[in-house]
Design an enzyme around this catalytic site. Structure first.
Site, PDB file in Angstrom:
ATOM      1  N   TYR A  63      -8.152  -5.222 -24.294  1.00  0.00           N
ATOM      2  CA  TYR A  63      -7.932  -4.937 -25.711  1.00  0.00           C
ATOM      3  C   TYR A  63      -8.787  -5.909 -26.523  1.00  0.00           C
ATOM      4  O   TYR A  63      -8.840  -7.110 -26.227  1.00  0.00           O
ATOM      5  CB  TYR A  63      -6.448  -5.137 -26.086  1.00  0.00           C
ATOM      6  CG  TYR A  63      -6.188  -4.919 -27.566  1.00  0.00           C
ATOM      7  CD1 TYR A  63      -5.793  -3.671 -28.040  1.00  0.00           C
ATOM      8  CD2 TYR A  63      -6.396  -5.946 -28.492  1.00  0.00           C
ATOM      9  CE1 TYR A  63      -5.605  -3.457 -29.391  1.00  0.00           C
ATOM     10  CE2 TYR A  63      -6.217  -5.732 -29.848  1.00  0.00           C
ATOM     11  CZ  TYR A  63      -5.815  -4.482 -30.283  1.00  0.00           C
ATOM     12  OH  TYR A  63      -5.640  -4.269 -31.624  1.00  0.00           O
ATOM     13  N   GLU A  83     -11.059  -1.704 -33.819  1.00  0.00           N
ATOM     14  CA  GLU A  83     -10.347  -1.914 -32.556  1.00  0.00           C
ATOM     15  C   GLU A  83     -11.004  -1.161 -31.409  1.00  0.00           C
ATOM     16  O   GLU A  83     -11.388  -0.006 -31.568  1.00  0.00           O
ATOM     17  CB  GLU A  83      -8.895  -1.428 -32.724  1.00  0.00           C
ATOM     18  CG  GLU A  83      -8.033  -1.600 -31.490  1.00  0.00           C
ATOM     19  CD  GLU A  83      -6.669  -0.926 -31.648  1.00  0.00           C
ATOM     20  OE1 GLU A  83      -5.719  -1.601 -32.059  1.00  0.00           O
ATOM     21  OE2 GLU A  83      -6.573   0.285 -31.364  1.00  0.00           O
TER      22      GLU A  83
END
Ligand code: GDP
Ligand code: MN
Length: 384
Positions: free
Chosen positions: A101, A189
């Site tokens: 992530y 993201e």
């Protein structure tokens, strides 16, 4: 404004962040052709403006164009949490070794941008935060320094990425920050950032949120990515309000509301409720509103078939009551009054304003409570 995955990936590619090869398709046949162009094996990904598509069955890997075609047919017929899937992204299927992530967002409390990294990618960050908060690394960005390669390496190391992935992250993270700055994003993201079996580090998913308050200076981006028609999930009246530059939210009652100042409008919604009615909308025309704004506001409210009466509640500070009254009078000369309108003016030159309204088809009210009462009664009394 939230970008779709395929749009985020276009910006990633332009900034030099590696993304899988792929093509957008809106029919099963086009998906099959796209897969053929990728050598047969491919992944089909539903394009909806929300995450969790994998769990919802909106992401599938197929081994041949024929299989991709049938997967695409199924996914194109799906609705994922209220969003119908109109297009799929067909991409080369990656052989994933690890999923990470990586994002940059705004930390309001620290008044800084923050890098968020975790080796526990793939699942939603909220989920990681809940189950394994220790697996999340945060590094704040000094705007005078930006994101230099050493910062990126620190993030990769602290998050526990494979050291062999670190050199790629040294290039990816500064590029990600460049996107955030250039496009006034509040979130960029990559989840998952995949470390592939062949050693490449690739953005397999992308999410970008652009600050709506910056859209005025992001016109090229808006024109490039905003799709025809209202965004999914947005009420057509809200889309219209957005075009008119009005702060409007559609509600499900029958009393149309116009006020100046968000607090006053909220109080007006409460006052209508207290008198047994329900507001049809929230609409804040702001301070110093001109006749033009009042006209746009009224025409928007008249376009709502639910509205049975209108309550205009204006408090004059800098705004003068007589100016508002003149604005209203000029407006009602030009547009047809479809429902009764109750007006309450208070503050600067309110008495002069009310005097100007006497004799007009508008219903004056002396107090806030009286205005709400009259508007609710008018809504009950039918359409006129
Ligand atoms: P989201 O569920 O909406 O966040 O969609 P993602 O694009 O993040 O995909 C969800 C999951 O699907 C990823 O975490 C991967 O495990 C898997 N996935 C996505 N793309 C590929 C791919 O190219 N190959 C393989 N094997 N899995 C993929
Ligand atoms: Mn994802």
């Amino acid at each position: 404004m939230n970008l779709y995955e395929y749009q985020a990936k276009e910006l990633f590619a332009e900034a030099g962040i590696p993304v899988p090869q792929g093509r957008l398709a809106d029919t099963p046949e086009a998906a099959s052709a796209a897969a053929a162009g990728l050598g047969g094996r491919a992944v089909v990904k539903a394009q909806v403006p929300i995450g969790g598509r994998g769990k919802a069955g909106g992401i599938k890997v197929g081994a041949s164009p024929a299989e991709i075609e049938s997967l695409a047919r199924r996914i194109l017929g799906m609705e994922i949490r209220g969003f119908p899937v109109r297009r799929v992204l067909v991409e080369e299927a990656a052989e994933i070794q690890q999923e990470y992530y990586l994002s940059i967002t705004v930390d309001r409390a620290k008044e800084a941008n923050v890098i968020i990294a975790s080796a526990a990618g793939g699942m939603e960050i909220e989920e990681i935060a809940e189950n394994r908060p220790e697996a999340i690394t945060k590094l704040w960005i000094d705007p005078a320094v930006g994101v230099r390669p050493y910062k990126a390496r620190t993030a990769a190391d602290a998050a526990g990425y494979d050291p062999k992935a670190a050199p790629a992250v040294e290039a990816i993270l500064p590029a990600l920050y460049g996107i955030l700055r250039r496009y006034d994003a509040t979130l960029v993201e990559i989840n998952p950032l995949a470390f592939l079996a062949d050693g490449r580090v690739v953005a397999l998913d992308g999410k970008i949120e652009i600050d709506d308050n910056a859209l005025f200076r992001q016109r090229p981006l808006v024109e490039r990515f905003q799709e025809a028609g209202p965004a999914p999930g947005v009420h057509p009246l809200e889309a219209r309000a957005n075009e008119l530059g009005l702060a409007y939210v559609k509600l499900d009652g029958e009393v149309g509301i116009i006020g100046n100042g968000a607090g006053l409008v909220m109080a007006t919604l409460d006052m209508v409720q207290r008198h047994g009615g329900r507001a049809a909308n929230f609409l804040d025309i702001g301070g110093g509103a001109k006749a033009e704004v009042v006209r746009n506001a009224l025409s928007l409210i008249f376009a709502d078939p639910d509205v049975k009466s209108v309550l205009i509640n204006v408090f004059g500070g800098i705004t003068r009551g007589d100016e508002v009254a003149k604005g209203l009078l000029s407006v009602i000369e030009q547009i047809e009054l479809k429902v009764p309108i109750v007006v309450r003016l208070a503050g600067t030159r309110a008495a002069e304003g009310q005097k100007l309204l006497a004799g007009s088809p508008l219903t004056p009210a002396a107090t806030f409570a009286e205005a709400a009462q009259k508007a609710v009664a008018a809504a009950r009394g039918g359409s006129r």
